[in-house]
Design a protein around this motif. Structure first.
Motif, PDB file in Angstrom:
ATOM      1  N   THR B  50       2.156   7.113  12.542  1.00 49.79           N
ATOM      2  CA  THR B  50       1.958   6.036  11.543  1.00 49.79           C
ATOM      3  C   THR B  50       3.263   5.296  11.249  1.00 49.79           C
ATOM      4  O   THR B  50       3.227   4.205  10.678  1.00 49.79           O
ATOM      5  CB  THR B  50       1.393   6.573  10.214  1.00 49.79           C
ATOM      6  OG1 THR B  50       2.288   7.533   9.688  1.00 49.79           O
ATOM      7  CG2 THR B  50       0.010   7.157  10.382  1.00 49.79           C
ATOM      8  N   LYS B  52       4.796   3.714  13.226  1.00 51.10           N
ATOM      9  CA  LYS B  52       4.725   2.436  13.974  1.00 51.10           C
ATOM     10  C   LYS B  52       4.293   1.289  13.063  1.00 51.10           C
ATOM     11  O   LYS B  52       4.603   0.130  13.349  1.00 51.10           O
ATOM     12  CB  LYS B  52       3.753   2.564  15.158  1.00 51.10           C
ATOM     13  CG  LYS B  52       4.262   3.476  16.262  1.00 51.10           C
ATOM     14  CD  LYS B  52       3.410   3.377  17.500  1.00 51.10           C
ATOM     15  CE  LYS B  52       3.746   4.472  18.514  1.00 51.10           C
ATOM     16  NZ  LYS B  52       5.130   4.466  18.958  1.00 51.10           N
ATOM     17  N   ILE B  53       3.574   1.598  11.984  1.00 47.82           N
ATOM     18  CA  ILE B  53       3.180   0.543  11.039  1.00 47.82           C
ATOM     19  C   ILE B  53       4.431  -0.048  10.379  1.00 47.82           C
ATOM     20  O   ILE B  53       4.484  -1.239  10.067  1.00 47.82           O
ATOM     21  CB  ILE B  53       2.184   1.083   9.986  1.00 47.82           C
ATOM     22  CG1 ILE B  53       0.911   1.572  10.674  1.00 47.82           C
ATOM     23  CG2 ILE B  53       1.844   0.019   8.947  1.00 47.82           C
ATOM     24  CD1 ILE B  53      -0.100   2.232   9.739  1.00 47.82           C
ATOM     25  N   PHE B  55       7.160  -0.840  11.686  1.00 47.44           N
ATOM     26  CA  PHE B  55       7.810  -1.876  12.505  1.00 47.44           C
ATOM     27  C   PHE B  55       7.264  -3.282  12.230  1.00 47.44           C
ATOM     28  O   PHE B  55       7.896  -4.276  12.605  1.00 47.44           O
ATOM     29  CB  PHE B  55       7.667  -1.546  13.995  1.00 47.44           C
ATOM     30  CG  PHE B  55       8.318  -0.232  14.370  1.00 47.44           C
ATOM     31  CD1 PHE B  55       9.622   0.045  13.997  1.00 47.44           C
ATOM     32  CD2 PHE B  55       7.617   0.727  15.083  1.00 47.44           C
ATOM     33  CE1 PHE B  55      10.221   1.256  14.330  1.00 47.44           C
ATOM     34  CE2 PHE B  55       8.206   1.937  15.425  1.00 47.44           C
ATOM     35  CZ  PHE B  55       9.504   2.206  15.039  1.00 47.44           C
ATOM     36  N   ILE B  56       6.065  -3.366  11.631  1.00 48.45           N
ATOM     37  CA  ILE B  56       5.599  -4.688  11.213  1.00 48.45           C
ATOM     38  C   ILE B  56       5.620  -4.832   9.685  1.00 48.45           C
ATOM     39  O   ILE B  56       5.859  -5.921   9.181  1.00 48.45           O
ATOM     40  CB  ILE B  56       4.189  -5.044  11.768  1.00 48.45           C
ATOM     41  CG1 ILE B  56       3.224  -3.885  11.637  1.00 48.45           C
ATOM     42  CG2 ILE B  56       4.264  -5.528  13.195  1.00 48.45           C
ATOM     43  CD1 ILE B  56       1.812  -4.230  12.098  1.00 48.45           C
ATOM     44  N   ALA B  99       1.854 -15.953   4.290  1.00 47.47           N
ATOM     45  CA  ALA B  99       1.225 -15.189   5.374  1.00 47.47           C
ATOM     46  C   ALA B  99       1.992 -13.886   5.627  1.00 47.47           C
ATOM     47  O   ALA B  99       1.376 -12.821   5.802  1.00 47.47           O
ATOM     48  CB  ALA B  99       1.180 -16.035   6.653  1.00 47.47           C
ATOM     49  N   PHE B 102       1.310 -11.526   2.726  1.00 45.68           N
ATOM     50  CA  PHE B 102      -0.044 -10.971   2.897  1.00 45.68           C
ATOM     51  C   PHE B 102      -0.020  -9.839   3.924  1.00 45.68           C
ATOM     52  O   PHE B 102      -0.591  -8.764   3.703  1.00 45.68           O
ATOM     53  CB  PHE B 102      -0.993 -12.093   3.342  1.00 45.68           C
ATOM     54  CG  PHE B 102      -2.353 -11.626   3.763  1.00 45.68           C
ATOM     55  CD1 PHE B 102      -3.301 -11.260   2.820  1.00 45.68           C
ATOM     56  CD2 PHE B 102      -2.688 -11.537   5.107  1.00 45.68           C
ATOM     57  CE1 PHE B 102      -4.555 -10.806   3.209  1.00 45.68           C
ATOM     58  CE2 PHE B 102      -3.939 -11.090   5.503  1.00 45.68           C
ATOM     59  CZ  PHE B 102      -4.875 -10.725   4.555  1.00 45.68           C
ATOM     60  N   LEU B 103       0.675 -10.081   5.026  1.00 38.71           N
ATOM     61  CA  LEU B 103       0.784  -9.075   6.088  1.00 38.71           C
ATOM     62  C   LEU B 103       1.473  -7.810   5.571  1.00 38.71           C
ATOM     63  O   LEU B 103       1.055  -6.683   5.895  1.00 38.71           O
ATOM     64  CB  LEU B 103       1.569  -9.673   7.259  1.00 38.71           C
ATOM     65  CG  LEU B 103       1.561  -8.922   8.573  1.00 38.71           C
ATOM     66  CD1 LEU B 103       0.152  -8.664   9.044  1.00 38.71           C
ATOM     67  CD2 LEU B 103       2.317  -9.723   9.625  1.00 38.71           C
ATOM     68  N   VAL B 106      -1.098  -5.924   3.341  1.00 36.10           N
ATOM     69  CA  VAL B 106      -2.200  -5.301   4.097  1.00 36.10           C
ATOM     70  C   VAL B 106      -1.692  -4.109   4.913  1.00 36.10           C
ATOM     71  O   VAL B 106      -2.290  -3.024   4.888  1.00 36.10           O
ATOM     72  CB  VAL B 106      -2.881  -6.348   5.007  1.00 36.10           C
ATOM     73  CG1 VAL B 106      -3.882  -5.674   5.938  1.00 36.10           C
ATOM     74  CG2 VAL B 106      -3.593  -7.393   4.168  1.00 36.10           C
ATOM     75  N   THR B 107      -0.573  -4.291   5.617  1.00 36.06           N
ATOM     76  CA  THR B 107      -0.055  -3.179   6.433  1.00 36.06           C
ATOM     77  C   THR B 107       0.456  -2.044   5.542  1.00 36.06           C
ATOM     78  O   THR B 107       0.349  -0.867   5.907  1.00 36.06           O
ATOM     79  CB  THR B 107       1.071  -3.652   7.385  1.00 36.06           C
ATOM     80  OG1 THR B 107       2.078  -4.314   6.618  1.00 36.06           O
ATOM     81  CG2 THR B 107       0.542  -4.585   8.452  1.00 36.06           C
ATOM     82  N   LEU B 110      -2.580  -0.107   4.622  1.00 36.54           N
ATOM     83  CA  LEU B 110      -3.072   0.683   5.764  1.00 36.54           C
ATOM     84  C   LEU B 110      -2.131   1.860   6.069  1.00 36.54           C
ATOM     85  O   LEU B 110      -2.546   2.852   6.655  1.00 36.54           O
ATOM     86  CB  LEU B 110      -3.221  -0.217   7.001  1.00 36.54           C
ATOM     87  CG  LEU B 110      -4.408  -1.178   6.947  1.00 36.54           C
ATOM     88  CD1 LEU B 110      -4.300  -2.231   8.037  1.00 36.54           C
ATOM     89  CD2 LEU B 110      -5.727  -0.423   7.071  1.00 36.54           C
ATOM     90  N   ARG B 113      -2.739   4.631   2.924  1.00 34.44           N
ATOM     91  CA  ARG B 113      -3.945   5.480   2.898  1.00 34.44           C
ATOM     92  C   ARG B 113      -3.717   6.826   3.592  1.00 34.44           C
ATOM     93  O   ARG B 113      -3.977   7.863   2.980  1.00 34.44           O
ATOM     94  CB  ARG B 113      -5.125   4.707   3.536  1.00 34.44           C
ATOM     95  CG  ARG B 113      -6.432   5.468   3.514  1.00 34.44           C
ATOM     96  CD  ARG B 113      -6.950   5.602   2.080  1.00 34.44           C
ATOM     97  NE  ARG B 113      -8.160   6.394   2.000  1.00 34.44           N
ATOM     98  CZ  ARG B 113      -8.208   7.725   1.883  1.00 34.44           C
ATOM     99  NH1 ARG B 113      -7.081   8.420   1.847  1.00 34.44           N
ATOM    100  NH2 ARG B 113      -9.349   8.366   1.795  1.00 34.44           N
ATOM    101  N   PRO B 114      -3.208   6.845   4.837  1.00 31.58           N
ATOM    102  CA  PRO B 114      -2.999   8.173   5.453  1.00 31.58           C
ATOM    103  C   PRO B 114      -1.797   8.933   4.873  1.00 31.58           C
ATOM    104  O   PRO B 114      -1.772  10.153   4.901  1.00 31.58           O
ATOM    105  CB  PRO B 114      -2.783   7.859   6.943  1.00 31.58           C
ATOM    106  CG  PRO B 114      -2.392   6.437   7.008  1.00 31.58           C
ATOM    107  CD  PRO B 114      -2.979   5.761   5.823  1.00 31.58           C
ATOM    108  N   TYR B 119      -5.084   3.477  -0.819  1.00 35.70           N
ATOM    109  CA  TYR B 119      -4.705   2.165  -0.298  1.00 35.70           C
ATOM    110  C   TYR B 119      -3.774   1.421  -1.265  1.00 35.70           C
ATOM    111  O   TYR B 119      -2.976   0.587  -0.857  1.00 35.70           O
ATOM    112  CB  TYR B 119      -5.960   1.305  -0.077  1.00 35.70           C
ATOM    113  CG  TYR B 119      -6.774   1.700   1.135  1.00 35.70           C
ATOM    114  CD1 TYR B 119      -6.350   1.395   2.419  1.00 35.70           C
ATOM    115  CD2 TYR B 119      -7.977   2.377   0.996  1.00 35.70           C
ATOM    116  CE1 TYR B 119      -7.095   1.752   3.536  1.00 35.70           C
ATOM    117  CE2 TYR B 119      -8.737   2.741   2.095  1.00 35.70           C
ATOM    118  CZ  TYR B 119      -8.294   2.420   3.366  1.00 35.70           C
ATOM    119  OH  TYR B 119      -9.035   2.778   4.461  1.00 35.70           O
TER     120      TYR B 119
END
Lengths: 55, 246
Positions: B50, B52-53, B55-56, B99, B102-103, B106-107, B110, B113-114, B119
């Motif tokens: 996870t 890897k999330i 990185f964005i 934008a 927002f990203l 959202v990321t 995501l 949650r884990p 969330y």
């Protein structure tokens, strides 16, 4: 590549990032085409800026 | 050539038209390099794949804040120097910054949650970033509400400068309050707390996102200049039309 038990969250993150970037690029490209079309239409009707008339 | 001449809208269209293909190529190369490094980065010993999330998520968060900082600098250009390109730059940056914010949200959700089991929590970091996103929407709405671009620019500039107070709150929220969000681990006193195998892909992705932001911003500014030309020509056409009284 093994993304482990939370693969769905990782894939969803990258998919949403790709979608957001695609929407941004598409919106900017579409807007550019629309503005150029509007400018061309006005110039075809003989409406030009003063700086262009004097040039 | 004096520097101020480079900031003339016509000159800007000429220069950016030449620079844009190069910017697109460099941005695409940086994105490919970033994604390659991201795909090959090792899992974190605690968070597994996870990470890897991150990185964005992290570059998106930086660019969301960078966008507002850029708009704040442009707002000064509008209010103090009445620079012709300042409000064009501010208006073009708002949807792009929104934008990226927002990203980030959202990321972050995501990823939360884990890792956190939820969330969303109303902690200081998450809430202040949500506020940043809402402020972006407010500025975009303001630009669309006021028809005259110069009047809209002044109102948006004031709102932007007031909103800039939120930037240090976002940055230091994790230090000032007890938050579920982790404290800073890259930009901090004493250097990054991330091992190089994860830090390098993160920094390359941050460079790629920054280039993407700049490329999109340059293109959006060009569109805004063209939109204002169209508006001017339409006003001229309306004034010279039969029965207009001009």
């Amino acid at each position: 590549m093994n993304l482990g038990p939370h693969a769905a969250f990782i894939v969803a993150s990258y998919a949403i990032a790709a979608a957001v970037v695609a929407v941004l690029i598409g919106w900017i490209a579409f807007d550019n085409r629309a503005q150029r079309r509007n400018l061309a239409r006005l110039e075809a009707h003989g409406v030009t800026r003063r700086s262009e008339n004097s040039a | 050539m004096p520097l101020i001449d480079l900031a003339n809208p016509t000159r800007y269209l000429q220069l950016s038209g030449r620079a844009l293909p190069w910017l697109i190529a460099i941005t695409a190369a940086a994105c490919v390099a970033g994604l390659y490094l991201t795909a090959n980065a090792p899992d974190d010993y605690q968070q597994g794949a996870t990470v890897k999330i991150m990185f964005i998520h992290v570059p998106a968060a930086w660019l969301g804040m960078f966008g507002w900082a850029m708009m704040s600098a442009a707002a000064l250009g509008t209010l103090v120097w009445r620079h012709p390109l300042a409000d064009v730059a501010a208006k073009a940056a708002a949807p792009i910054g929104a934008a990226f914010t927002f990203l980030c949200l959202v990321t972050g959700s995501l990823w939360g949650r884990p890792m956190w089991g939820t969330y969303w929590v109303w902690d200081a970091r998450l809430t202040s970033v949500l506020l940043l996103f809402l402020m972006y929407l407010g500025v975009i709405a303001l630009w669309r509400t006021v028809e005259d671009p110069s009047r809209a620019a002044r109102a948006a500039a004031i709102l932007t400068l007031v909103g800039a107070i939120n930037l240090p709150i976002i940055k230091w929220s994790v230090d000032w309050w007890n938050t579920l969000h982790q404290p800073a681990s890259v930009i901090k006193m004493g250097g990054p707390a991330i091992y190089s195998t994860i830090l390098i892909p993160l920094l390359v992705m941050a460079i790629a996102f920054t280039l993407l932001f700049m490329t999109l911003h340059v293109a959006a500014m060009r569109n805004e200049i063209l939109r204002r030309r169209v508006r001017t020509l339409m006003l001229m056409q309306a004034q010279t039309a039969p029965g207009s009284g001009a």
